[in-house]
Scaffold this motif. Structure first.
Motif, PDB file in Angstrom:
ATOM      1  N   MET A 269       0.821  -1.218   0.000  1.00  0.00           N
ATOM      2  CA  MET A 269       0.000   0.000   0.000  1.00  0.00           C
ATOM      3  C   MET A 269       0.850   1.262   0.000  1.00  0.00           C
ATOM      4  O   MET A 269       0.361   2.347   0.300  1.00  0.00           O
TER       5      MET A 269
ATOM      6  N   ARG B 294      -0.351   4.812  -1.371  1.00  0.00           N
ATOM      7  CA  ARG B 294      -1.718   4.602  -1.851  1.00  0.00           C
ATOM      8  C   ARG B 294      -2.696   4.790  -0.706  1.00  0.00           C
ATOM      9  O   ARG B 294      -2.476   4.261   0.379  1.00  0.00           O
TER      10      ARG B 294
ATOM     11  N   LYS C 198     -10.497   2.918  -2.063  1.00  0.00           N
ATOM     12  CA  LYS C 198     -10.757   3.883  -3.131  1.00  0.00           C
ATOM     13  C   LYS C 198     -12.040   4.666  -2.855  1.00  0.00           C
ATOM     14  O   LYS C 198     -13.041   4.108  -2.455  1.00  0.00           O
TER      15      LYS C 198
ATOM     16  N   PRO D  39      -1.477  -5.810  -8.952  1.00  0.00           N
ATOM     17  CA  PRO D  39      -1.830  -4.644  -8.125  1.00  0.00           C
ATOM     18  C   PRO D  39      -2.382  -3.472  -8.918  1.00  0.00           C
ATOM     19  O   PRO D  39      -3.364  -2.846  -8.506  1.00  0.00           O
TER      20      PRO D  39
ATOM     21  N   THR E  11      -6.336  -2.439  -7.965  1.00  0.00           N
ATOM     22  CA  THR E  11      -6.583  -1.177  -7.255  1.00  0.00           C
ATOM     23  C   THR E  11      -7.448  -0.215  -8.049  1.00  0.00           C
ATOM     24  O   THR E  11      -7.794   0.870  -7.548  1.00  0.00           O
TER      25      THR E  11
ATOM     26  N   TYR F  58      -6.183  -8.611  -1.548  1.00  0.00           N
ATOM     27  CA  TYR F  58      -7.024  -7.417  -1.440  1.00  0.00           C
ATOM     28  C   TYR F  58      -6.715  -6.670  -0.145  1.00  0.00           C
ATOM     29  O   TYR F  58      -6.621  -5.436  -0.140  1.00  0.00           O
TER      30      TYR F  58
ATOM     31  N   LEU G  43      -3.475  -4.752  -0.400  1.00  0.00           N
ATOM     32  CA  LEU G  43      -3.554  -3.585  -1.292  1.00  0.00           C
ATOM     33  C   LEU G  43      -4.520  -2.515  -0.810  1.00  0.00           C
ATOM     34  O   LEU G  43      -4.552  -1.420  -1.349  1.00  0.00           O
TER      35      LEU G  43
ATOM     36  N   VAL H 281      -7.913  -2.950  -0.848  1.00  0.00           N
ATOM     37  CA  VAL H 281      -9.140  -3.031  -1.641  1.00  0.00           C
ATOM     38  C   VAL H 281     -10.234  -3.650  -0.767  1.00  0.00           C
ATOM     39  O   VAL H 281     -10.079  -4.779  -0.310  1.00  0.00           O
TER      40      VAL H 281
END
Length: 336
Positions: free
Chosen positions: A110, A113, A117, A202, A206, A232, A235, A237
């Motif tokens: 991550m 990031r 989202k 990734p 994402t 997930y 990342l 998500v």
């Protein structure tokens, strides 16, 4: 090969379990052998081949499992419930340990990031709400349930600009494409239909607002801790997941959204709720990362693996190091 190089350790990755017998000669001459059992073969076969004629084969696979574990110096498996099953089937507890199939933190990270989202701030140009699934396309993973949930959402017009992206391939791909066409989803669902290199995942994953893991309920999937779910979480998500025995032991309802396996209606309801609640999606993604990835991530798993290899190949050095690290004890004064 062993005669030329004299390995200290050989690791055998199942399946099949009996591959470990290829290491029997090195094992006799002192080479340490690790049997890595990511999935239990007998449980998988009992789900894939449902026939009374398969029962003798399942019994044989269970026997193979125990004999193979008996030959190895140590057995690895991917989570604690699998470890307990192997112990119940006769493998000594001290001989079995857990090494999760955690995502590579050099790829699934991550860094730089945001956690989860958020919708576009440009309300004049609304973005599609993107669902994602990646991995093997097989009937036991319930992708038809996901398609039916998307059909319900589309018919109700409750999620604007809905889109489902499916990465991967497998023996159920043709059937799922047929279902998608039958449900009138060809303009909403995209089947990539190919293997995606791990390094490229990734960037693709994402882009999604929500990941879906729709596993069906059966004796095999009940004990699967999906690697995709761990990816997930790594990342950031947010995910909606079919509730299964093992997943619910590692992910609580603040970390993922659950629905009953096979229930397209409940899945559609969860997607609707999450589509209209970006803050909850963000919180779920953050907590999944904090509570799971930081505890069971690859750096932690890697160190556990190194410690195991050292204990097998350098037991005296490990014992000496542990003795040196042990707190000093002071004699208790004798009293009458």
């Amino acid at each position: 090969l062993w005669l030329r190089r004299r390995y200290q350790l050989i690791q055998v990755h199942t399946m099949p379990d009996f591959l470990v017998f290829a290491a029997i000669i090195p094992r006799i001459f002192g080479c340490k052998v690790i049997l890595d059992m990511h999935d239990l073969t007998s449980d998988l076969y009992s789900v894939k081949f449902k026939s009374r004629w398969m029962k003798p084969l399942i019994w044989g696979l269970r026997l193979q499992e125990r004999l193979s574990a008996g030959l190895a110096n140590h057995v690895l498996t991917v989570h604690e419930p699998y470890r307990q099953i192997l112990i119940e089937r006769g493998i000594k507890p001290r001989k079995v340990s857990v090494l999760m199939n955690a995502p590579d933190d050099r790829i699934f990270s991550m860094d730089n990031r945001p956690t989860g989202k958020l919708p576009s701030v440009n309300l004049a140009a609304p973005q599609p709400f993107v669902l994602v699934y990646h991995g093997t396309i097989a009937a036991r993973y319930g992708l038809d349930v996901m398609l039916r949930a998307v059909a319900l959402l589309r018919a109700r017009h409750v999620v604007e600009s809905l889109r489902l992206v499916i990465y991967g391939k497998g023996d159920d791909l043709a059937r799922l494409r047929g279902i998608s066409t039958e449900l009138g989803l060809d303009d909403v669902v995209y089947f990539h239909g190919k293997h995606v290199p791990t390094e490229q995942l990734p960037e693709l994953l994402t882009q999604a607002d929500l990941a879906v893991v729709p596993n069906l309920k059966n004796p095999f999937t009940d004990y699967v801790l999906p690697t995709k779910l761990m990816e997930y979480a790594a990342l950031g998500v947010p995910s909606v997941m079919a509730r299964t025995l093992v997943v619910s032991q590692y992910f609580d309802e603040e970390m993922v959204a659950y629905f009953a396996p096979g229930d397209a209606e409940e899945l559609a309801q969860q997607i609707t709720t999450l589509a209209h609640d970006p803050e909850r999606r963000r919180a779920m993604a953050r907590l999944a990362h904090l509570r799971f990835t930081q505890q069971y991530g690859w750096p932690q798993m890697k160190q556990s693996y190194y410690d195991l290899v050292d204990s097998l190949c350098r037991p005296k050095e490990v014992a000496a190091r542990q003795a040196a690290q042990a707190p000093a004890t002071h004699p208790t004064p004798y009293s009458r």
